[in-house]
Write an enzyme that holds these catalytic residues in place. Structure first.
Site, short mmCIF file in Angstrom:
data_model
loop_
_atom_site.label_atom_id
_atom_site.label_comp_id
_atom_site.label_asym_id
_atom_site.label_seq_id
_atom_site.Cartn_x
_atom_site.Cartn_y
_atom_site.Cartn_z
N ALA A 63 1.01 -1.18 -0.01
CA ALA A 63 -0.07 -0.03 -0.07
C ALA A 63 0.95 1.13 -0.01
CB ALA A 63 -0.89 0.09 1.12
N PHE A 65 1.97 3.04 -2.79
CA PHE A 65 2.49 3.23 -4.17
C PHE A 65 1.15 3.69 -5.07
CE2 PHE A 65 4.30 3.28 -8.12
CZ PHE A 65 5.57 3.54 -8.04
N ASN A 112 8.97 8.78 4.95
CA ASN A 112 7.82 9.40 4.07
C ASN A 112 6.89 9.93 5.34
OD1 ASN A 112 5.02 8.34 3.95
ND2 ASN A 112 6.45 6.68 4.18
N ARG A 113 6.02 11.10 5.16
CA ARG A 113 5.14 11.55 5.99
C ARG A 113 4.18 11.99 5.14
NH1 ARG A 113 9.43 15.36 7.56
NH2 ARG A 113 9.38 17.30 6.38
N MET A 114 3.58 11.26 4.15
CA MET A 114 2.70 11.65 3.19
C MET A 114 1.16 12.05 4.04
SD MET A 114 3.95 11.12 0.13
CE MET A 114 2.72 10.70 -0.88
N ASN A 145 -6.73 -0.84 0.96
CA ASN A 145 -6.12 -0.42 2.37
C ASN A 145 -7.05 0.56 2.66
OD1 ASN A 145 -4.62 1.01 3.90
ND2 ASN A 145 -2.97 -0.45 3.90
N ASN A 178 -6.01 -0.09 8.16
CA ASN A 178 -4.48 0.57 8.65
C ASN A 178 -4.80 1.63 9.57
OD1 ASN A 178 -2.03 1.69 8.46
ND2 ASN A 178 -2.28 2.87 6.73
N SER A 181 0.10 3.91 10.52
CA SER A 181 0.79 4.95 9.68
C SER A 181 1.17 6.04 10.61
CB SER A 181 -0.03 5.60 8.66
OG SER A 181 0.62 6.90 8.45
N ASN A 183 1.94 8.90 10.26
CA ASN A 183 1.68 10.30 9.58
C ASN A 183 0.19 11.00 9.84
OD1 ASN A 183 4.30 10.33 8.71
ND2 ASN A 183 3.82 8.85 7.35
N THR A 184 -0.48 10.30 10.51
CA THR A 184 -1.74 10.85 10.79
C THR A 184 -1.99 10.91 12.41
OG1 THR A 184 -3.07 9.83 8.86
CG2 THR A 184 -4.52 10.29 10.69
N LYS A 218 -3.36 -4.11 9.35
CA LYS A 218 -1.87 -3.69 9.39
C LYS A 218 -1.26 -2.88 10.52
CE LYS A 218 1.34 -1.79 5.89
NZ LYS A 218 1.60 -1.25 4.59
N THR A 246 4.88 -5.61 8.01
CA THR A 246 4.51 -4.23 8.87
C THR A 246 4.56 -3.17 8.02
OG1 THR A 246 6.97 -3.64 9.47
CG2 THR A 246 5.70 -5.21 10.96
N GLY A 265 12.21 0.17 3.77
CA GLY A 265 13.42 -0.21 3.14
C GLY A 265 14.31 -1.02 3.96
C1 LIG Z 1 6.15 6.69 0.19
C2 LIG Z 1 5.57 5.62 1.19
C3 LIG Z 1 4.11 5.85 1.23
C4 LIG Z 1 3.43 4.70 2.11
N1 LIG Z 1 2.02 4.72 2.06
C5 LIG Z 1 1.36 3.84 2.82
C6 LIG Z 1 -0.10 4.05 2.76
O1 LIG Z 1 -0.79 4.76 2.35
N2 LIG Z 1 -0.59 2.90 3.45
C7 LIG Z 1 0.07 2.12 4.01
O2 LIG Z 1 -0.58 1.05 4.73
N3 LIG Z 1 1.38 1.87 4.05
C8 LIG Z 1 2.05 2.80 3.37
N4 LIG Z 1 3.53 2.66 3.10
C9 LIG Z 1 3.88 1.74 3.82
C10 LIG Z 1 4.34 0.45 3.04
O3 LIG Z 1 3.20 -0.11 2.48
C11 LIG Z 1 5.20 -0.68 3.46
O4 LIG Z 1 4.43 -1.31 4.63
C12 LIG Z 1 6.47 -0.17 4.10
O5 LIG Z 1 7.07 0.77 3.52
C13 LIG Z 1 7.36 -1.12 4.37
O6 LIG Z 1 7.65 -1.93 3.29
P1 LIG Z 1 8.97 -1.68 2.42
O7 LIG Z 1 10.27 -1.47 2.98
O8 LIG Z 1 9.20 -2.77 1.19
O9 LIG Z 1 8.53 -0.11 1.76
C14 LIG Z 1 4.04 3.75 2.38
C15 LIG Z 1 5.40 3.64 2.19
C16 LIG Z 1 6.31 4.47 1.54
C17 LIG Z 1 7.63 4.30 1.29
#
Ligand SMILES: Cc1cc2nc3c(=O)[nH]c(=O)nc-3n(C[C@H](O)[C@H](O)[C@H](O)COP(=O)(O)O)c2cc1C
Length: 332
Positions: A63, A65, A112-114, A145, A178, A181, A183-184, A218, A246, A265
C-alpha cells in the site's frame, strides 16, 4: 542493471522523490512501451490459493504506491501478483505539506510523512468499478487498504472506516485496516485493543452482511510483542482473516537523515521479519500473514516466507531496483 547503474543515479540526484513518483506513475500508466516489454518482465508463475483467491505469485505491491488505484494494470504487467491500493479514506484529503518523502540512499531507505493524500472512498470506488467492468483478472487480486480521514476525531474512527469499507466492499478482493501509519496524528493509538475492538467489530458485522471478504489488520513494527499478542487474540476472537506486518517504523536509529516520518526499506527489514516470525509462532501458523518491510532481493523474499508469511509485498525495493524488481525478487 540499466536502472540501477544509470537511471537511478540520475533520478536520485536531480529530482524530489515525490515528483519522480508522479512522473514514473504517468509513464507506467500511459507509455505504450510497458505492454510491449511486459513479457520480459514476467517471473515464472507459481500460483497460490489463499482465502479462495488465486494469486499468480506471492509478491504484491504494498500500500502507498498506488494510492489512487490507477496503476493496477501497470503492476500486473510489471510481474507482480497483486496490488494493495490506498490508503483510502472516507474524505478526500491533500495529505501533509510537501516535501514529505525523503531518500536515505546509503541505508537504502525512504522516510515519508505523506499523511494519506487521496481522492476519497467515493471517487476511488467508482474508479475501481470502471476498471472491474473492462479488466477481469481473476488471478490478480486487488487489496483495498483503508485508513482514518484526518478530519475525523479518533472516537469517530469506527464510522469513518465503516463508510469506506461499505463503499469499496464490492470492488476489492481483500481489505486491510490501516491503524499503523505514523503520519496521521493519533492513528497508531488505535492499535490498542480497546480502540481496535469497536472498529474491527463494526467492519466484521458489515462484512457478514455484505458477503464476507478477507479482512486484515496492518500493524506497525514498533509495537511491543505483548501488544501484538493482545492484538492477535482480538483478531482470533473477531475472526479476522489475516494480518499485514509491517508498516514503516518511527525508529530512525539506523539512519543519519533528520526528517520525521515513517522509515521503510532495508532498515525495517529485520524488525518486520522478527514480527512475522512472532505472529506465526503465536498463532501456530494458522493466521495468514502478508509480510512486508525491506524486501529487495530473492533472499529477502525467502526470509519473509520462511518466517511464516503467505504473501510478501514491497514498496521501497521497487524504488531502488526498478522495473525488473518482481522478476528478480521472485526468480533466484
Ligand atoms: C512513500 C510511502 C508511502 C506509503 N504509504 C502507505 C499507505 O498509504 N498505507 C499503508 O498502509 N502503508 C504505506 N506505506 C508503507 C508500505 O506499504 C510498507 O508497509 C512499508 O514501506 C514497508 O515496506 P518496504 O520496506 O518494502 O517499503 C508507505 C510507504 C512509503 C515508502
Amino acid at each position: 542493471m540499466i536502472y540501477e547503474k544509470i537511471l537511478r543515479p540520475i533520478l536520485f540526484k536531480t529530482t524530489d522523490p515525490e515528483s519522480i513518483h508522479h512522473t514514473a506513475s504517468f509513464i507506467l500508466k500511459y507509455s505504450p512501451v510497458l505492454p510491449l516489454i511486459a513479457p520480459l518482465l514476467q517471473p515464472k508463475d507459481e500460483p497460490v490459493k489463499l482465502w479462495d483467491l488465486t494469486f499468480r505469485n506471492r509478491l504484491g505491491l504494498a500500500a502507498g504506491f498506488d494510492k489512487e488505484a490507477t496503476l493496477i494494470k501497470a503492476f500486473y504487467r510489471l510481474g507482480f501478483g497483486h496490488t494493495e491500493v490506498g490508503t483510502i479514506t472516507r474524505h478526500a484529503q491533500p495529505g501533509n505539506p510537501k516535501p514529505r518523502v525523503f531518500r536515505c540512499p546509503s541505508e537504502q531507505g525512504l522516510v515519508n510523512r505523506m499523511g494519506f493524500p487521496n481522492s476519497g472512498a467515493d471517487v476511488i470506488a467508482e474508479r475501481l468499478t470502471r476498471l472491474r467492468l473492462v479488466w477481469g483478472k481473476p488471478d490478480y487480486p486487488i487489496g483495498v487498504n483503508i485508513g482514518k480521514s484526518k478530519v475525523t476525531e479518533l472516537h469517530e474512527a469506527a464510522n469513518d472506516y465503516l463508510y469506506s469499507f461499505e463503499k469499496l466492499h464490492a470492488v476489492g478482493d481483500y481489505f486491510v485496516v490501516n491503524v499503523s501509519s505514523p503520519n496521521t496524528p493519533g492513528l497508531r493509538n488505535l492499535q490498542s485493543v480497546e480502540s481496535l475492538r469497536p472498529i474491527l467489530s463494526a467492519l466484521q458485522a458489515a462484512n457478514d452482511k455484505l458477503g464476507s471478504k478477507p479482512l486484515l489488520l496492518k500493524i506497525a513494527p514498533d509495537l511491543a510483542l505483548d501488544d501484538i499478542a493482545a492484538i492477535l487474540s482480538l483478531i482470533t476472537e473477531l475472526k479476522l482473516h489475516g494480518i499485514v506486518a509491517t508498516n514503516t517504523t518511527i525508529d530512525h536509529s539506523a539512519i543519519t537523515l533528520k526528517e520525521t516520518g515513517g522509515l521503510s526499506g532495508v532498515p525495517v527489514r529485520k524488525k518486520s521479519t522478527d514480527i512475522i516470525h512472532f505472529i506465526a509462532k503465536e498463532t501456530g501458523g494458522k493466521l495468514p500473514i502478508i509480510g512486508v518491510g525491506g524486501v529487495f532481493t530473492h533472499d529477502d523474499f525467502l526470509e519473509k516466507i520462511d518466517a511464516g508469511a503467505s504473501l510478501v509485498q514491497l514498496y521501497t525495493g521497487f524504488i531502488y531496483r526498478g522495473p525488473f524488481t518482481a522478476k528478480r525478487v521472485l526468480n533466484r
